[in-house]
Design a protein around this motif. Structure first.
Motif, PDB file in Angstrom:
ATOM      1  N   ASN A 176       0.770  -0.952  -0.005  1.00 30.01           N
ATOM      2  CA  ASN A 176       0.010   0.085  -0.022  1.00 30.01           C
ATOM      3  C   ASN A 176       1.083   1.520  -0.415  1.00 30.01           C
ATOM      4  O   ASN A 176       0.372   2.548  -0.262  1.00 30.01           O
ATOM      5  CB  ASN A 176      -1.438  -0.033   1.486  1.00 30.01           C
ATOM      6  N   LEU A 177       2.140   1.407   0.216  1.00 28.26           N
ATOM      7  CA  LEU A 177       3.309   2.116   0.496  1.00 28.26           C
ATOM      8  C   LEU A 177       3.464   3.156  -1.731  1.00 28.26           C
ATOM      9  O   LEU A 177       4.510   2.755  -2.112  1.00 28.26           O
ATOM     10  CB  LEU A 177       4.065   2.093   0.789  1.00 28.26           C
ATOM     11  N   THR A 178       2.306   3.251  -1.584  1.00 26.19           N
ATOM     12  CA  THR A 178       2.400   3.739  -3.557  1.00 26.19           C
ATOM     13  C   THR A 178       2.912   4.291  -4.058  1.00 26.19           C
ATOM     14  O   THR A 178       3.370   4.896  -5.009  1.00 26.19           O
ATOM     15  CB  THR A 178       1.172   4.296  -3.944  1.00 26.19           C
ATOM     16  N   SER A 179       3.825   5.267  -2.224  1.00 28.68           N
ATOM     17  CA  SER A 179       4.766   6.792  -2.918  1.00 28.68           C
ATOM     18  C   SER A 179       6.226   5.937  -2.983  1.00 28.68           C
ATOM     19  O   SER A 179       7.198   6.598  -2.930  1.00 28.68           O
ATOM     20  CB  SER A 179       4.255   7.686  -2.408  1.00 28.68           C
ATOM     21  N   LEU A 180       6.173   5.135  -2.575  1.00 26.15           N
ATOM     22  CA  LEU A 180       7.627   4.145  -2.002  1.00 26.15           C
ATOM     23  C   LEU A 180       8.702   4.015  -3.251  1.00 26.15           C
ATOM     24  O   LEU A 180       8.251   3.029  -4.206  1.00 26.15           O
ATOM     25  CB  LEU A 180       8.037   2.732  -1.317  1.00 26.15           C
ATOM     26  N   ALA A 181       9.837   4.231  -3.170  1.00 25.06           N
ATOM     27  CA  ALA A 181      10.971   4.715  -4.244  1.00 25.06           C
ATOM     28  C   ALA A 181      11.837   3.616  -3.985  1.00 25.06           C
ATOM     29  O   ALA A 181      12.744   2.976  -4.899  1.00 25.06           O
ATOM     30  CB  ALA A 181      11.049   6.198  -4.297  1.00 25.06           C
ATOM     31  N   ASN A 182      12.503   3.570  -2.661  1.00 28.00           N
ATOM     32  CA  ASN A 182      13.291   2.719  -1.967  1.00 28.00           C
ATOM     33  C   ASN A 182      13.071   2.205  -1.195  1.00 28.00           C
ATOM     34  O   ASN A 182      12.906   2.576   0.373  1.00 28.00           O
ATOM     35  CB  ASN A 182      14.495   3.594  -1.630  1.00 28.00           C
ATOM     36  N   LEU A 183      13.161   0.782  -0.850  1.00 22.69           N
ATOM     37  CA  LEU A 183      12.589  -0.102   0.263  1.00 22.69           C
ATOM     38  C   LEU A 183      13.917  -1.406   0.117  1.00 22.69           C
ATOM     39  O   LEU A 183      14.434  -1.723  -0.424  1.00 22.69           O
ATOM     40  CB  LEU A 183      11.352  -1.150   0.172  1.00 22.69           C
ATOM     41  N   ASN A 184      14.688  -0.773   1.698  1.00 26.16           N
ATOM     42  CA  ASN A 184      15.819  -1.961   2.014  1.00 26.16           C
ATOM     43  C   ASN A 184      15.666  -2.318   3.423  1.00 26.16           C
ATOM     44  O   ASN A 184      15.576  -1.712   4.460  1.00 26.16           O
ATOM     45  CB  ASN A 184      17.554  -0.874   2.508  1.00 26.16           C
ATOM     46  N   LEU A 185      15.955  -3.844   3.307  1.00 24.54           N
ATOM     47  CA  LEU A 185      15.485  -4.442   4.695  1.00 24.54           C
ATOM     48  C   LEU A 185      16.404  -5.781   4.263  1.00 24.54           C
ATOM     49  O   LEU A 185      16.380  -6.813   4.993  1.00 24.54           O
ATOM     50  CB  LEU A 185      14.037  -5.103   4.167  1.00 24.54           C
ATOM     51  N   GLU A 186      17.875  -5.645   3.665  1.00 21.58           N
ATOM     52  CA  GLU A 186      19.048  -6.089   3.345  1.00 21.58           C
ATOM     53  C   GLU A 186      19.513  -6.574   5.295  1.00 21.58           C
ATOM     54  O   GLU A 186      19.328  -6.171   6.278  1.00 21.58           O
ATOM     55  CB  GLU A 186      20.114  -5.676   3.078  1.00 21.58           C
ATOM     56  N   ASN A 187      20.376  -7.553   4.887  1.00 19.28           N
ATOM     57  CA  ASN A 187      20.437  -7.776   6.441  1.00 19.28           C
ATOM     58  C   ASN A 187      20.010  -8.043   7.654  1.00 19.28           C
ATOM     59  O   ASN A 187      20.192  -7.549   8.484  1.00 19.28           O
ATOM     60  CB  ASN A 187      22.379  -7.905   6.107  1.00 19.28           C
ATOM     61  N   ASN A 188      18.882  -8.822   7.650  1.00 14.48           N
ATOM     62  CA  ASN A 188      17.895  -9.478   8.978  1.00 14.48           C
ATOM     63  C   ASN A 188      17.703 -10.698   8.778  1.00 14.48           C
ATOM     64  O   ASN A 188      18.430 -11.346   8.412  1.00 14.48           O
ATOM     65  CB  ASN A 188      17.058  -8.264   8.714  1.00 14.48           C
ATOM     66  N   LYS A 189      16.333 -11.355   9.145  1.00 15.47           N
ATOM     67  CA  LYS A 189      16.370 -12.510   9.446  1.00 15.47           C
ATOM     68  C   LYS A 189      14.493 -12.518   9.230  1.00 15.47           C
ATOM     69  O   LYS A 189      14.624 -13.601   9.477  1.00 15.47           O
ATOM     70  CB  LYS A 189      16.713 -13.164  10.754  1.00 15.47           C
ATOM     71  N   LEU A 190      14.001 -12.242   8.347  1.00 14.44           N
ATOM     72  CA  LEU A 190      12.763 -12.208   7.701  1.00 14.44           C
ATOM     73  C   LEU A 190      12.537 -13.667   6.786  1.00 14.44           C
ATOM     74  O   LEU A 190      13.742 -14.120   6.296  1.00 14.44           O
ATOM     75  CB  LEU A 190      12.934 -10.965   6.630  1.00 14.44           C
ATOM     76  N   SER A 191      11.950 -14.303   6.936  1.00 15.64           N
ATOM     77  CA  SER A 191      11.550 -14.888   6.533  1.00 15.64           C
ATOM     78  C   SER A 191      10.470 -15.306   5.658  1.00 15.64           C
ATOM     79  O   SER A 191       9.389 -14.313   5.348  1.00 15.64           O
ATOM     80  CB  SER A 191      11.320 -16.227   7.508  1.00 15.64           C
ATOM     81  N   GLY A 192       9.640 -15.839   5.160  1.00 14.56           N
ATOM     82  CA  GLY A 192       8.610 -16.571   5.153  1.00 14.56           C
ATOM     83  C   GLY A 192       8.560 -16.406   2.919  1.00 14.56           C
ATOM     84  O   GLY A 192      10.056 -15.860   2.783  1.00 14.56           O
ATOM     85  N   VAL A 193       7.449 -15.827   2.186  1.00 14.74           N
ATOM     86  CA  VAL A 193       7.274 -15.142   1.033  1.00 14.74           C
ATOM     87  C   VAL A 193       7.762 -13.948   0.791  1.00 14.74           C
ATOM     88  O   VAL A 193       6.881 -12.771   1.299  1.00 14.74           O
ATOM     89  CB  VAL A 193       6.491 -15.635  -0.044  1.00 14.74           C
TER      90      VAL A 193
END
Length: 610
Positions: free
Chosen positions: A112-129
């Motif tokens: 829903n973040l329709t204005s988003l240009a940069n999403l950086n979630l690198e180097n975490n422990k996220l799981s799932g799809v």
């Protein structure tokens, strides 16, 4: 009460409720994120649930309409999960949470973040799809999900992102087929997964990456073997023909092919405007000398007025073909387009032609701090003490953002009063990133050519060429002394009265003699708070200590200027400074031999360790 009055009363109540409730959704979403991330008590302390406007919170930046546009929470040690309520931030452009220990899944509400240009979630422990809803982010340019535990396939919906520049999905547990369209993204990395990226030899798992320093170019020999030498020759011939036609057209209209293709694609231009050369030529009256605002290492800055009457400052890189010139242009565009903070100069746009590189900034009505301190014309008001305090804090916050909330961190390398600009409200705006250097967060310093202004350059940078964020802290300390005294960092006129040409030595001497009144700018006409002057001088001297390890970080500087922790730090500094001075005077006495004295080798050896 009449029916008409009841309606009026009801409207008033609804209006009041609307005015109080509507702005809360941004603060609620961010506070929910803080809670879900399990932030420790020392982190994000100013994220107060009862404070309606989150635009004053640390690590949060807003546009002039108080819409949240940037949240940067990198390497802060979080261990919780991502809150789906973040999806309510419809104006958010940058969300960076890399380098934490975040677990759980990426909420589908991020779509829903329709204005988003940069999403950086690198180097975490996220799981799932990877949520297919991310395919709704039509403005997304950077999607960085490397080094997590993501599973499943890459959503086909990502192929519909028209402006995607960089897609980094390496080092996860993804499987299945890579959507064909994603190989057209200028920069991608699918390595370290269980993906079927090797069934088509024309598509390597990773495009060239300057970040690693290694080359991952496609195997041209293999391509030739499969496709045939004739196809390659025809392709090269067609490309050269295209370049020749483009350059011939350059005399009639703007052509941007002179910027190297790989570099051009990696730059995140975002909402930046591409100006035509003729537009800027008209705006600056053909770059008239009467419109020159200043001159730096890579060119001049001109005042300009666009066709819609908007005032701008145009930086013309007149030596871009020399070593560092074109690199400076690329560096500024990359950094300023992603470094968004109220105390950093915002880049409006740029212009490139076969012979020119120009950057366009907002025009700062009150010019620079240096101008206000030393170059004001008769009749213009003097920079008063409350404004100087505000400038000191605003500059510190801008540098704190560059050092601690940008990834890679940004080192300015020429912090001084001339590079701190003032907007129409006399708020500090740190400018001139032409000398800045991007530094990987895994490194402590970077060795490069020494750049900067004498009197502002930290001693270790001058002697070794190694710069770090602590070299900026030193320059900032000198700028504080400029604010207090109104004087230049180096002033040879002081030779007539004393030996202290350097402003730092001059202030240290007066501080030891407890002559604070002699330190303060005479233009203030005694309209200042002597206790606040003393506090600012103490912060400046802490920032300009000889050893970079002893200098505070900019986040600590901000806290000290806000009245937290200065007394303890100053007491510690005084103890060290007294001990150092006593040792220095003792050694001086050992060197002060008469004409008949014997050469004292021990004294020489002792002085070497100072």
């Amino acid at each position: 009460m009449s029916l008409k009055m009841e309606r009026v009363f009801a409207i008033l109540i609804l209006s009041c409720l609307y005015s109080f409730v509507l702005p809360d959704y941004q603060g609620d979403a961010l506070f929910a994120l803080k809670t879900s991330l399990n932030a420790s008590p020392n982190l994000l302390r100013d994220w107060n649930q009862n404070q309606v406007n989150p635009c004053t919170w640390s690590n949060v930046n807003c546009d002039p309409n108080n819409n949240v546009i940037s949240v940067t929470l990198s390497y802060m040690g979080f261990s919780g999960i991502l809150s789906p309520k973040v999806g309510a931030l419809k104006t958010l452009r940058i969300l960076t949470l890399q380098g934490n220990g975040i677990i759980g899944q990426i909420p589908k509400e991020f779509g829903n973040l329709t204005s988003l240009a940069n999403l950086n979630l690198e180097n975490n422990k996220l799981s799932g799809v990877i949520p297919s809803s991310l395919g709704n982010l039509k403005k997304l340019q950077f999607l960085i999900l490397s080094q997590n535990n993501l599973t499943g396939t890459i959503p086909e919906s990502l192929s519909s992102l028209p402006g995607l520049i960089s897609l980094q999905l390496d080092s996860n547990n993804l499987s299945g087929q890579i959507p064909e369209h994603l190989f057209q993204v200028p920069k991608y990395n699918f390595t370290g997964n269980h993906l079927n990226c090797d069934i088509n030899f024309l598509h390597p798992c990773e495009t060239d990456s300057d970040d690693s320093g290694a080359s991952h170019k496609p195997n041209i020999g293999l391509i030739i073997g499969i496709s045939g030498g004739v196809i390659v020759v025809l392709f090269i011939g067609g490309f050269l023909c295209f370049l020749r036609r483009s350059r011939r057209r350059g005399s009639k209209r703007e052509v941007f092919v002179d910027v190297a293709g790989e570099v051009d694609r990696r730059i995140a231009f975002g909402q930046l405007k591409r100006f035509a050369w003729r537009e800027l030529q008209l705006a600056t009256d053909n770059f008239s000398e009467k419109n020159v605002l200043g001159q730096g290492g890579f060119g001049k800055v001109y005042k300009g007025v666009l066709s819609d009457s908007t005032k701008v400052a145009v930086k013309r890189l007149t030596d871009y073909e020399s070593p560092g010139g074109d690199a400076a242009f690329q560096r500024e565009v990359e950094m300023i387009s992603v470094a968004v903070h109220r105390n950093l100069l915002r880049l409006i746009g740029f212009c490139t032609t076969p012979t020119e590189r120009l950057l366009v900034y907002p025009y700062m009505q009150n010019l620079s701090v240096a101008y206000q301190l030393r170059e004001i014309k008769p009749g213009e008001p003097v920079l008063d003490w409350p404004t100087r305090k505000r400038v000191a804090l605003g500059t510190a916050r801008g540098l704190e953002y560059l050092h601690e909330h940008c990834n890679p961190k940004i080192i300015h390398r020429d912090v001084k009063a001339a590079n701190v600009l003032l907007d129409e409200d006399f708020e500090a705006v740190v400018g001139d990133f032409g000398l800045a250097k991007l530094v990987d967060v895994r490194k402590t310093n970077v060795t490069t050519q020494v750049r900067g202004t004498m009197g502002h350059i930290a001693p270790e940078y001058l002697s070794t060429g190694k710069s770090s964020e602590r070299t900026d802290v030193f320059g900032y300390g000198i700028m504080l002394l400029e604010l207090v005294t109104g004087q230049r960092a180096i002033d040879f006129s002081r030779l007539e009265e004393e030996d202290d040409v350097l402003l730092l030595d001059h202030v240290k001497k007066l501080e030891r003699e407890k002559r604070l009144d002699a330190i303060v700018d005479r233009n203030l006409n005694d309209e200042y708070n002597i206790e606040e002057v003393e506090m600012m001088i103490q912060v400046a001297l802490l920032c300009t200590q000889q050893s970079p390890e002893d200098r505070p970080a900019m986040s600590e500087v901000v806290r000290m200027l806000e009245g937290e922790g200065l007394a303890e730090r100053w007491e510690e500094w005084q103890h060290v400074e007294v001990t150092r001075r006593q040792e220095y005077e003792r050694l001086q006495r050992r060197f002060d031999w008469g004409e008949d004295s014997v050469y004292n080798q021990d004294a020489i050896e002792l002085s070497g360790g100072r």
